[in-house]
Design a protein around this motif. Structure first.
Motif, PDB file in Angstrom:
ATOM      1  N   HIS A   1       0.814  -1.218   0.000  1.00 16.25           N
ATOM      2  CA  HIS A   1       0.000   0.000   0.000  1.00 16.25           C
ATOM      3  C   HIS A   1       0.852   1.275   0.000  1.00 16.25           C
ATOM      4  CE1 HIS A   1      -3.536  -2.441   0.714  1.00 16.25           C
ATOM      5  NE2 HIS A   1      -3.020  -2.922   1.832  1.00 16.25           N
ATOM      6  N   TRP A   2       2.162   1.154   0.189  1.00 13.47           N
ATOM      7  CA  TRP A   2       3.019   2.324   0.365  1.00 13.47           C
ATOM      8  C   TRP A   2       3.298   2.972  -0.994  1.00 13.47           C
ATOM      9  CZ3 TRP A   2       8.086   2.214   3.720  1.00 13.47           C
ATOM     10  CH2 TRP A   2       8.521   3.538   3.937  1.00 13.47           C
ATOM     11  N   ARG A   3       2.694   4.131  -1.226  1.00 12.94           N
ATOM     12  CA  ARG A   3       2.767   4.788  -2.530  1.00 12.94           C
ATOM     13  C   ARG A   3       4.209   5.194  -2.866  1.00 12.94           C
ATOM     14  NH1 ARG A   3       2.045  10.132  -3.170  1.00 12.94           N
ATOM     15  NH2 ARG A   3       0.879  10.253  -1.206  1.00 12.94           N
ATOM     16  N   ALA A   4       4.924   5.803  -1.931  1.00 17.95           N
ATOM     17  CA  ALA A   4       6.289   6.257  -2.209  1.00 17.95           C
ATOM     18  C   ALA A   4       7.206   5.089  -2.555  1.00 17.95           C
ATOM     19  CB  ALA A   4       6.837   7.023  -1.009  1.00 17.95           C
ATOM     20  N   ARG A   5       7.007   3.975  -1.874  1.00 20.01           N
ATOM     21  CA  ARG A   5       7.838   2.790  -2.162  1.00 20.01           C
ATOM     22  C   ARG A   5       7.498   2.241  -3.543  1.00 20.01           C
ATOM     23  NH1 ARG A   5       7.051  -2.774  -1.236  1.00 20.01           N
ATOM     24  NH2 ARG A   5       8.971  -3.954  -0.860  1.00 20.01           N
ATOM     25  N   ASN A   6       6.219   2.196  -3.869  1.00 18.80           N
ATOM     26  CA  ASN A   6       5.811   1.695  -5.181  1.00 18.80           C
ATOM     27  C   ASN A   6       6.316   2.584  -6.312  1.00 18.80           C
ATOM     28  OD1 ASN A   6       4.453  -0.382  -3.901  1.00 18.80           O
ATOM     29  ND2 ASN A   6       2.475   0.666  -3.927  1.00 18.80           N
ATOM     30  N   GLU A   7       6.522   3.865  -6.000  1.00 15.54           N
ATOM     31  CA  GLU A   7       7.008   4.803  -7.009  1.00 15.54           C
ATOM     32  C   GLU A   7       8.525   4.928  -7.005  1.00 15.54           C
ATOM     33  OE1 GLU A   7       4.922   8.379  -6.059  1.00 15.54           O
ATOM     34  OE2 GLU A   7       2.964   7.625  -6.750  1.00 15.54           O
TER      35      GLU A   7
ATOM     36  N   ALA B   1      -3.590   8.922   0.710  1.00 15.48           N
ATOM     37  CA  ALA B   1      -3.659   7.471   0.521  1.00 15.48           C
ATOM     38  C   ALA B   1      -2.263   6.922   0.265  1.00 15.48           C
ATOM     39  CB  ALA B   1      -4.578   7.139  -0.651  1.00 15.48           C
ATOM     40  N   GLY B   2      -1.911   5.869   0.988  1.00 15.96           N
ATOM     41  CA  GLY B   2      -0.624   5.214   0.773  1.00 15.96           C
ATOM     42  C   GLY B   2       0.543   5.829   1.501  1.00 15.96           C
ATOM     43  N   GLU B   3       0.290   6.803   2.416  1.00 18.87           N
ATOM     44  CA  GLU B   3       1.389   7.367   3.200  1.00 18.87           C
ATOM     45  C   GLU B   3       1.543   6.586   4.502  1.00 18.87           C
ATOM     46  OE1 GLU B   3       1.420  12.042   1.752  1.00 18.87           O
ATOM     47  OE2 GLU B   3       0.448  11.518   3.659  1.00 18.87           O
ATOM     48  N   PRO B   4       2.787   6.346   4.950  1.00 15.31           N
ATOM     49  CA  PRO B   4       3.005   5.526   6.152  1.00 15.31           C
ATOM     50  C   PRO B   4       2.664   6.284   7.423  1.00 15.31           C
ATOM     51  CG  PRO B   4       5.098   6.323   5.307  1.00 15.31           C
ATOM     52  CD  PRO B   4       4.053   6.768   4.320  1.00 15.31           C
ATOM     53  N   VAL B   5       1.885   5.631   8.293  1.00 20.32           N
ATOM     54  CA  VAL B   5       1.463   6.206   9.569  1.00 20.32           C
ATOM     55  C   VAL B   5       1.954   5.292  10.684  1.00 20.32           C
ATOM     56  CG1 VAL B   5      -0.524   6.814  10.991  1.00 20.32           C
ATOM     57  CG2 VAL B   5      -0.555   7.315   8.539  1.00 20.32           C
ATOM     58  N   TRP B   6       2.847   5.824  11.526  1.00 17.45           N
ATOM     59  CA  TRP B   6       3.420   5.065  12.641  1.00 17.45           C
ATOM     60  C   TRP B   6       2.804   5.554  13.938  1.00 17.45           C
ATOM     61  CZ3 TRP B   6       8.158   1.961  12.110  1.00 17.45           C
ATOM     62  CH2 TRP B   6       8.588   1.847  10.784  1.00 17.45           C
ATOM     63  N   ILE B   7       2.450   4.639  14.815  1.00 17.48           N
ATOM     64  CA  ILE B   7       1.880   4.994  16.114  1.00 17.48           C
ATOM     65  C   ILE B   7       2.976   4.926  17.169  1.00 17.48           C
ATOM     66  CG2 ILE B   7       0.282   4.270  17.932  1.00 17.48           C
ATOM     67  CD1 ILE B   7      -1.615   3.387  15.679  1.00 17.48           C
ATOM     68  N   ALA B   8       3.238   6.076  17.811  1.00 18.84           N
ATOM     69  CA  ALA B   8       4.248   6.157  18.870  1.00 18.84           C
ATOM     70  C   ALA B   8       3.577   5.803  20.197  1.00 18.84           C
ATOM     71  CB  ALA B   8       4.851   7.559  18.924  1.00 18.84           C
ATOM     72  N   THR B   9       3.744   4.573  20.632  1.00 16.77           N
ATOM     73  CA  THR B   9       2.986   4.049  21.764  1.00 16.77           C
ATOM     74  C   THR B   9       3.154   4.875  23.033  1.00 16.77           C
ATOM     75  OG1 THR B   9       3.611   1.902  20.825  1.00 16.77           O
ATOM     76  CG2 THR B   9       2.350   1.876  22.862  1.00 16.77           C
ATOM     77  N   ALA B  10       4.405   5.153  23.428  1.00 19.08           N
ATOM     78  CA  ALA B  10       4.641   5.890  24.670  1.00 19.08           C
ATOM     79  C   ALA B  10       4.050   7.291  24.595  1.00 19.08           C
ATOM     80  CB  ALA B  10       6.133   5.957  24.966  1.00 19.08           C
TER      81      ALA B  10
END
Length: 466
Positions: A80-86, A323-332
């Protein structure tokens, strides 16, 4: 311009921003300071640079919960990662080996449900309190923990030691070896490579290849000779798994048990010794599981979850995530937001259980009960046998790993003193040895434990090299 909240114009994109690097000395030693600076500037969602690649970092609790509970709209999966696919993500990006692992943790798509069902079935014998396999595993954890204390005690009733090298890493390693039905030496080498992958070091790709080769060999062995272990149970639940696919799942288990649980034990000791007093209060009250709950709220082992990729443009926090941008959840960071929203509890022995340390929604960690059990038994052993445990260095000088995924220590230097009534066993044959000779199951012989611990001293196993 600093913004606390509100909507940034929709024409602002991840690529148009100049994000600050996430990983660095400040983040390694004081991630909470980095999180709060990003929160003041951007609000609940912030753009950051992750080793040369721009990503979104979720700092807000409600925003994180929304993503985790809506797996269909915020799926995992590198496809799903648009930048990686491009072609805009470097081929040698050191974080990629962990993200490209074809296991249940990283995989997206409709097939996840089937894998998760198989995982739950394969872990049940080790997590169901009524199952005899669970009872045997708990007995083995207690024995191994006591043996690790005994090996330390033979060097003196008081002194200094690296508790990470001498206790919090070897114990989960033995448990992982038992779950996998693998030899200790194989588990030890594989764990070192897993550290390299999760810390996104320069040799992470080579380490990933070695781990997969080792786990694939184990998978083939279990296919030929199944036993009472996790890979055999997983094959029984999902018979169509290839050896390569099974190897990816075994690597995931190794990460969760050997690395994440080892981090959790060490973080628990630090929080009990030097925290705000809540973890120690719950421990003193005999509520050890509540102690672990305090620890995962304050110092969750998994610092940042695997990224999600929205299927369509959506506003999250103050930004529109494409769409397709990576979203990271910072738990702490989300836990800090949760604590701020909930306010300070007047009951120092109890805490909220709304944390995200084990995830949320359909992808909540399948081994959370096993990790909690392992940690509680480890803490029971430590605080039963030691009259005094204190940090041997100031808390702000503890050596933390630099990792985009985990929040763990390279070493845990402590000063200790055994309780006056602790009897140091003689080096000769013991009752435990007699039981082993009679055929009782053990996670590892004493010689294996001694060899592993000696390796941290001689340099065969270097806990500071990752």
């Amino acid at each position: 311009m600093e913004r606390v909240s509100g909507g940034h114009p929709p024409d602002i994109t991840l690529e148009s921003l100049t994000p600050e690097p996430l990983l660095g000395r400040e983040y390694q030693d004081h991630p909470e300071a980095v999180h709060e600076r990003l929160r003041r500037r951007h609000g609940a969602v912030a753009p950051v640079d992750l080793l040369g690649v721009p990503v979104w970092l979720v700092l807000g609790y409600q925003e994180a919960l929304h993503v985790l509970q809506n797996d269909a709209m915020w799926p995992k999966g590198m496809q799903h990662w648009r930048a990686r696919n491009e072609g805009r993500v470097p081929d040698d990006w050191p974080v990629a080996p962990a993200l490209e692992a074809g296991n249940t943790m990283a995989r997206g798509g409709a097939g996840h449900a089937g894998y998760r069902t198989a995982w739950d079935a394969a872990l049940k014998p080790f997590q169901d309190p009524a199952h005899p396999r669970t009872r045997r595993l708990k007995d083995n954890i207690r024995r191994t923990a006591n043996e690790l204390v005994m090996l330390l005690a033979r060097e003196g009733r008081s002194g200094t030691a690296d508790l990470a090298a001498r206790f919090s890493r070897p114990l989960p390693l033995m448990v992982a070896g038992e779950l996998l039905g693998a030899s200790g030496s194989q588990s030890e080498r594989t764990l070192m490579d897993i550290w390299r992958i999760l810390d996104a070091g320069p040799d992470s790709a080579v380490a990933a290849e070695r781990v997969h080769t080792a786990m694939e060999a184990l998978a083939e062995e279990k296919r030929r000779r199944p036993g009472e272990d996790f890979p055999s149970y997983l094959l029984a639940a999902q018979p169509r798994l290839t050896s390569s696919e099974l190897a990816h799942e075994l690597t995931m288990l190794m990460e969760m048990i050997s690395d994440h649980a080892g981090i959790l034990i060490a973080n628990a000791v630090v929080e009990i010794i030097s925290g705000d007093g809540r973890a120690r209060a719950s421990l003193s009250a005999g509520m050890i599981r509540e102690t672990v709950n305090h620890v995962v709220l304050r110092k969750p082992p998994l610092a940042n979850f695997m990224p999600r990729f929205p299927l369509r443009d959506q506003r999250l926090g103050g930004y529109v995530i494409r769409a397709g941008e990576p979203v990271w959840i910072a738990t702490a960071a989300t836990h800090a937001d949760l604590r701020a929203a909930a306010g300070a509890s007047t009951d120092r022995a109890t805490s909220t259980r709304a944390h995200l340390a084990w995830g949320a929604g359909p992808r909540q960690c399948p081994a959370r009960e096993l990790a909690t059990t392992l940690t509680t038994l480890a803490l029971e052993c430590l605080f039963e046998h030691f009259a005094m445990l204190e940090l041997a260095v100031p808390v702000d000088q503890l050596p933390w790993r630099s990792s985009p995924f985990v929040r763990g220590l390279r070493a845990l230097p402590i000063r200790y003193e055994l309780r006056a009534d602790y009897e140091i066993p003689s080096p000769g044959p013991s009752a435990a040895a007699a039981e082993r000779a009679a055929g009782e199951e053990r996670p590892a012989p004493a010689s294996m434990l001694r060899r592993l611990l000696a390796g941290t001293v001689t340099g065969t196993v270097d806990p500071h090299s990752f």
